[in-house]
Design a protein around this motif. Structure first.
Motif, mmCIF file in Angstrom:
data_model
loop_
_atom_site.group_PDB
_atom_site.id
_atom_site.type_symbol
_atom_site.label_atom_id
_atom_site.label_comp_id
_atom_site.label_asym_id
_atom_site.label_seq_id
_atom_site.Cartn_x
_atom_site.Cartn_y
_atom_site.Cartn_z
ATOM 1 N N THR A 111 -4.953 0.779 1.067
ATOM 2 C CA THR A 111 -3.317 1.524 0.719
ATOM 3 C C THR A 111 -2.078 0.085 0.000
ATOM 4 O OG1 THR A 111 -2.311 3.328 1.658
ATOM 5 C CG2 THR A 111 -3.759 4.065 0.079
ATOM 6 N N GLU A 112 -2.233 -1.045 1.109
ATOM 7 C CA GLU A 112 -1.148 -1.605 1.308
ATOM 8 C C GLU A 112 -1.112 -2.192 0.126
ATOM 9 O OE1 GLU A 112 0.794 -4.911 3.898
ATOM 10 O OE2 GLU A 112 -1.543 -4.105 4.365
ATOM 11 N N PRO A 113 -2.194 -2.618 -1.267
ATOM 12 C CA PRO A 113 -1.285 -3.200 -1.983
ATOM 13 C C PRO A 113 -0.809 -2.424 -3.586
ATOM 14 C CG PRO A 113 -4.020 -3.657 -1.263
ATOM 15 C CD PRO A 113 -3.134 -2.870 -0.368
ATOM 16 N N ALA A 114 -0.742 -1.005 -2.857
ATOM 17 C CA ALA A 114 -0.047 -0.207 -3.866
ATOM 18 C C ALA A 114 2.128 -0.633 -3.081
ATOM 19 C CB ALA A 114 -0.106 1.366 -3.669
ATOM 20 N N VAL A 115 2.213 -0.857 -2.852
ATOM 21 C CA VAL A 115 3.639 -0.755 -1.968
ATOM 22 C C VAL A 115 4.207 -2.310 -1.616
ATOM 23 C CG1 VAL A 115 3.143 1.632 -1.008
ATOM 24 C CG2 VAL A 115 2.587 0.188 0.696
ATOM 25 N N ASP A 202 1.706 -4.920 -6.153
ATOM 26 C CA ASP A 202 2.950 -3.114 -5.852
ATOM 27 C C ASP A 202 2.155 -2.702 -7.063
ATOM 28 O OD1 ASP A 202 5.389 -4.037 -4.958
ATOM 29 O OD2 ASP A 202 5.235 -5.864 -6.215
ATOM 30 N N LEU A 203 0.700 -2.351 -7.065
ATOM 31 C CA LEU A 203 0.630 -1.307 -7.280
ATOM 32 C C LEU A 203 0.295 -0.236 -7.960
ATOM 33 C CD1 LEU A 203 -3.554 -2.866 -6.199
ATOM 34 C CD2 LEU A 203 -2.064 -4.047 -8.002
ATOM 35 N N GLN A 204 1.421 0.541 -7.107
ATOM 36 C CA GLN A 204 1.911 2.023 -7.755
ATOM 37 C C GLN A 204 2.534 2.057 -9.220
ATOM 38 O OE1 GLN A 204 5.225 3.212 -5.411
ATOM 39 N NE2 GLN A 204 5.401 1.094 -4.735
ATOM 40 N N TYR A 205 3.091 0.555 -9.859
ATOM 41 C CA TYR A 205 3.276 0.338 -10.485
ATOM 42 C C TYR A 205 3.067 -0.311 -12.096
ATOM 43 C CZ TYR A 205 7.293 0.330 -7.395
ATOM 44 O OH TYR A 205 8.567 0.985 -6.723
ATOM 45 N N ASN A 207 -1.495 0.438 -14.296
ATOM 46 C CA ASN A 207 -2.913 1.322 -14.399
ATOM 47 C C ASN A 207 -3.444 0.783 -13.263
ATOM 48 O OD1 ASN A 207 -1.567 2.818 -16.713
ATOM 49 N ND2 ASN A 207 -2.063 1.099 -17.753
ATOM 50 N N PRO A 208 -4.686 1.274 -12.558
ATOM 51 C CA PRO A 208 -4.881 2.913 -12.909
ATOM 52 C C PRO A 208 -3.596 3.592 -11.919
ATOM 53 C CG PRO A 208 -6.661 2.404 -11.600
ATOM 54 C CD PRO A 208 -5.434 0.786 -11.985
ATOM 55 N N ILE A 209 -3.358 2.743 -11.176
ATOM 56 C CA ILE A 209 -2.734 3.823 -9.930
ATOM 57 C C ILE A 209 -1.426 5.209 -10.594
ATOM 58 C CG2 ILE A 209 -1.569 4.369 -7.864
ATOM 59 C CD1 ILE A 209 -3.336 1.391 -6.997
ATOM 60 N N ASN A 210 -0.599 3.862 -10.851
ATOM 61 C CA ASN A 210 0.436 4.913 -11.574
ATOM 62 C C ASN A 210 0.425 6.029 -12.793
ATOM 63 O OD1 ASN A 210 0.347 3.289 -14.500
ATOM 64 N ND2 ASN A 210 1.959 2.739 -14.671
ATOM 65 N N ASN A 211 -1.278 6.266 -13.586
ATOM 66 C CA ASN A 211 -1.734 7.626 -14.073
ATOM 67 C C ASN A 211 -2.688 8.494 -13.098
ATOM 68 O OD1 ASN A 211 -0.692 6.899 -16.124
ATOM 69 N ND2 ASN A 211 -1.657 5.284 -16.605
ATOM 70 N N ALA A 212 -3.152 7.718 -12.006
ATOM 71 C CA ALA A 212 -3.669 8.520 -11.010
ATOM 72 C C ALA A 212 -2.805 9.956 -10.202
ATOM 73 C CB ALA A 212 -4.155 7.863 -10.345
ATOM 74 N N GLY A 213 -1.758 9.961 -10.161
ATOM 75 C CA GLY A 213 -0.801 10.836 -9.740
ATOM 76 C C GLY A 213 0.248 10.152 -9.415
ATOM 77 N N ASP A 214 1.308 10.599 -8.400
ATOM 78 C CA ASP A 214 2.862 10.513 -8.181
ATOM 79 C C ASP A 214 2.693 10.185 -6.443
ATOM 80 O OD1 ASP A 214 3.806 10.494 -10.381
ATOM 81 O OD2 ASP A 214 3.839 13.153 -10.239
ATOM 82 N N GLU A 215 1.440 9.953 -5.278
ATOM 83 C CA GLU A 215 2.187 9.475 -4.906
ATOM 84 C C GLU A 215 2.671 8.407 -4.123
ATOM 85 O OE1 GLU A 215 -0.734 9.063 0.037
ATOM 86 O OE2 GLU A 215 -2.087 9.339 -1.996
ATOM 87 N N TYR A 216 2.280 7.485 -4.893
ATOM 88 C CA TYR A 216 2.820 6.192 -4.498
ATOM 89 C C TYR A 216 4.083 5.805 -5.949
ATOM 90 C CZ TYR A 216 -1.231 5.389 -2.530
ATOM 91 O OH TYR A 216 -1.868 5.959 -0.803
ATOM 92 N N SER A 217 4.445 6.485 -6.594
ATOM 93 C CA SER A 217 5.591 6.756 -7.186
ATOM 94 C C SER A 217 7.230 6.633 -7.244
ATOM 95 C CB SER A 217 5.259 7.345 -8.668
ATOM 96 O OG SER A 217 4.517 6.614 -9.249
ATOM 97 N N SER A 218 8.053 6.632 -7.245
ATOM 98 C CA SER A 218 9.347 6.316 -6.369
ATOM 99 C C SER A 218 10.086 7.479 -7.441
ATOM 100 C CB SER A 218 10.053 5.394 -7.119
ATOM 101 O OG SER A 218 10.644 5.050 -8.519
ATOM 102 N N SER A 219 10.316 8.213 -6.631
ATOM 103 C CA SER A 219 11.086 9.708 -7.335
ATOM 104 C C SER A 219 11.803 9.316 -8.382
ATOM 105 C CB SER A 219 12.841 10.453 -6.596
ATOM 106 O OG SER A 219 13.593 10.033 -6.290
#
Length: 322
Positions: A111-115, A202-205, A207-219
């Motif tokens: 999951t490292e490419p998300a962050v 920074d894939l948390q910001y 698509n498609p990760i920022n539409n998949a849920g909030d696990e990798y999104s900032s508050s």
């Protein structure tokens, strides 16, 4: 070691010298990466002489900067637009392809490419035709100057790249239209944890990760996206669309290209940097040694405050008729 390529009568430019330098500075890890590909190394079937310089400034970890530094130019050469000479479209496509590879890594390995992410500042030159194309994401930069044919003194100093920051009006509007939010922390505008609005990874910001849920999104991004004005489907908060500049370099002139991470460009203005590079060159110093000197100087200037990673590439180009 740099290998000079003999100038053919059909080439507009000669790559006279090129080299890179890096300093870790006060950071616990070196997350910057540099790539320069010489004409006899570029992975293309064309008879044209091609060269490529790039600085990748990683954040979160070195995963994205390291991967991109080894693969982006390979992806560029594989793009169908590349063989047609549409280098801008090929670079745009290669950046998208790199993010797609990172998404596959996220889905199958880690999951490292998300962050983890990286800036890009690249300079591609077709030495045979004299075409120069610059592209950047984030806050690493490319500076071009002309060198006097007789004295080597620099002139016409131009920054060909652009800083992508979340609080500039166009970037802020784009982020909010996508359903994201820009915040300010300790006086710095941020998209989530990032102080930039365009980058690889920074894939948390995105698509498609920022539409998949909030696990990798900032508050803060989650709260903004939950507002009544937020779209049901989020766009890419962080963009991979580069700022680009294309020029035709003259065979009657000589040039200097300098590519830097923000560890250099945040501490040395462009004119001072270019004049210092040429002073060292006129003393007989090679490009790689100059680049190392620039990175070392930049790190030393802010060492007491905990300096950033610093990276620099220096390339000297001579026109056919000079």
């Amino acid at each position: 070691m740099f290998r000079n390529t003999i100038l053919s009568t059909s080439d507009a430019l000669l790559l006279f010298d090129a080299g890179a330098g890096q300093v870790q500075g006060g950071r616990p890890f070196q997350e910057d990466r540099c790539t320069f590909v010489l004409p006899d190394q570029f992975p293309s079937q064309t008879n044209d002489k091609l060269t490529y310089f790039a600085v990748y400034d990683g954040h979160g970890s070195e995963l994205v900067s390291d991967h991109a530094s080894r693969n982006l130019h390979l992806l560029l050469a594989k793009r169908p637009e590349f063989d047609q000479g549409d280098y801008e479209a090929a670079i745009r496509g290669a950046l998208i392809d790199e993010d797609a590879v990172l998404l596959d890594t996220f889905n199958n390995l880690t999951t490292e490419p998300a962050v983890s992410g990286s800036t890009v500042a690249l300079c591609f030159v077709n030495l045979t035709k004299g075409d120069l194309v610059v592209a950047n994401l984030g806050d690493s930069h490319v500076i071009l100057a002309e060198r006097d044919n007789r004295t080597d003194h620099p002139s016409q100093i131009r920054r060909l790249s652009k800083s992508h920051k979340p609080d500039t009006p166009d970037e802020k509007a784009r982020i909010e239209d996508a359903g994201g939010a820009v915040s300010t922390r300790r006086g710095t505008a941020r998209l989530g944890s990032l102080n930039m609005s365009r980058a690889l990874g920074d894939l948390q910001y995105k698509n498609p990760i920022n539409n998949a849920g909030d696990e990798y999104s900032s508050s803060k991004t989650r709260r903004a996206s939950a507002s009544t004005s937020a779209p049901e489907t989020r766009g890419n908060f962080l963009s991979v669309e580069p700022h680009m500049t294309r020029m035709t370099l003259s065979p009657d002139r000589r040039y200097l290209v300098v590519v830097t991470s923000d560890g250099v460009s945040d501490d040395i203005d462009d004119a001072t940097l270019i004049h210092h590079v040429m002073r060292l060159s006129m003393r007989g110093m090679r490009a790689g040694d100059i680049a190392q000197e620039i990175a070392t100087t930049a790190a030393a200037q802010t060492a007491k405050g905990g300096s950033d990673n610093a990276s620099c590439i220096v390339a000297l180009l001579d026109g056919q008729n000079t």
